[in-house]
Write a protein that holds these residues in place. Structure first.
Motif, PDB file in Angstrom:
ATOM      1  N   ASN A   1     -14.717 -19.944  -6.628  1.00 45.82           N
ATOM      2  CA  ASN A   1     -14.405 -21.444  -7.153  1.00 45.82           C
ATOM      3  C   ASN A   1     -13.723 -21.687  -6.709  1.00 45.82           C
ATOM      4  O   ASN A   1     -14.897 -23.553  -6.922  1.00 45.82           O
ATOM      5  N   ARG A   2     -13.322 -22.223  -5.789  1.00 46.86           N
ATOM      6  CA  ARG A   2     -12.543 -22.657  -4.893  1.00 46.86           C
ATOM      7  C   ARG A   2     -14.258 -22.908  -3.657  1.00 46.86           C
ATOM      8  O   ARG A   2     -13.768 -24.617  -3.328  1.00 46.86           O
TER       9      ARG A   2
ATOM     10  N   GLN B   1     -10.743 -17.461  -8.067  1.00 42.17           N
ATOM     11  CA  GLN B   1     -10.670 -18.581  -7.626  1.00 42.17           C
ATOM     12  C   GLN B   1     -10.872 -19.028  -6.968  1.00 42.17           C
ATOM     13  O   GLN B   1     -11.311 -20.130  -6.645  1.00 42.17           O
TER      14      GLN B   1
ATOM     15  N   ARG C   1      -6.644 -15.879 -16.994  1.00 47.34           N
ATOM     16  CA  ARG C   1      -7.534 -16.696 -17.264  1.00 47.34           C
ATOM     17  C   ARG C   1      -7.018 -17.746 -18.840  1.00 47.34           C
ATOM     18  O   ARG C   1      -7.059 -18.792 -17.887  1.00 47.34           O
TER      19      ARG C   1
ATOM     20  N   ARG D   1      -7.548 -13.627  -8.277  1.00 46.99           N
ATOM     21  CA  ARG D   1      -7.694 -14.357  -6.970  1.00 46.99           C
ATOM     22  C   ARG D   1      -9.199 -14.506  -6.260  1.00 46.99           C
ATOM     23  O   ARG D   1      -9.238 -15.536  -6.316  1.00 46.99           O
TER      24      ARG D   1
END
Length: 104
Positions: A100-101, A97, A23, A94
Motif C-alpha cells: 500500500n505504501r 502495508q 486491520r 506487513r
C-alpha cells in the motif's frame, strides 16, 4: 484470504482472524508477546506440578513422567500451530502495508 500460498501447517482460519485483528487496529506484536509469556507460564506450571507430584508425594514416577511429557508435547504442539498462524498473519499484514505504501 490472502493471494499468497500459505504453508500447509498454517491454519487458514486463524491467519484470517489475526489479519482481521490487525486491520481493526489490534497490535499483533503485543499479542505475540502475550502468547510467548503465556506459553512460558503454562510450561513452568506443568513442570512445577509434575515435580511436586514426584518429590512431595509418593506418586508413581513413570505415570507422572509420561503424563507430564505428553501434556507438554500436546500443549506446545497446539501453541506452535497458533504461533505459526500469528507469524504468517504478521508477515501478510506487513507485506500488505508495504504494498500500500509503494502504491501511494
Amino acid at each position: 484470504m490472502s493471494q499468497t500460498q500459505r504453508p500447509w501447517y498454517v491454519h487458514d482460519v486463524l491467519v484470517d482472524d489475526y489479519c482481521e485483528i490487525a486491520r481493526s487496529g489490534g497490535d499483533l506484536r503485543m499479542l505475540k508477546t502475550l502468547k510467548i509469556l503465556r506459553t512460558i507460564l503454562v510450561n513452568a506450571g506443568i513442570i512445577g506440578i509434575a515435580l511436586t507430584a514426584l518429590f512431595l508425594t509418593n506418586a508413581d514416577a513413570t505415570i507422572i513422567t509420561v503424563l507430564s511429557i505428553a501434556t507438554l508435547g500436546l500443549y506446545n504442539g497446539i501453541d506452535a500451530a497458533d504461533y505459526a498462524a500469528l507469524a504468517t498473519a504478521f508477515a501478510e499484514v506487513r507485506s500488505q502495508q508495504t504494498t500500500n505504501r509503494d502504491d501511494n
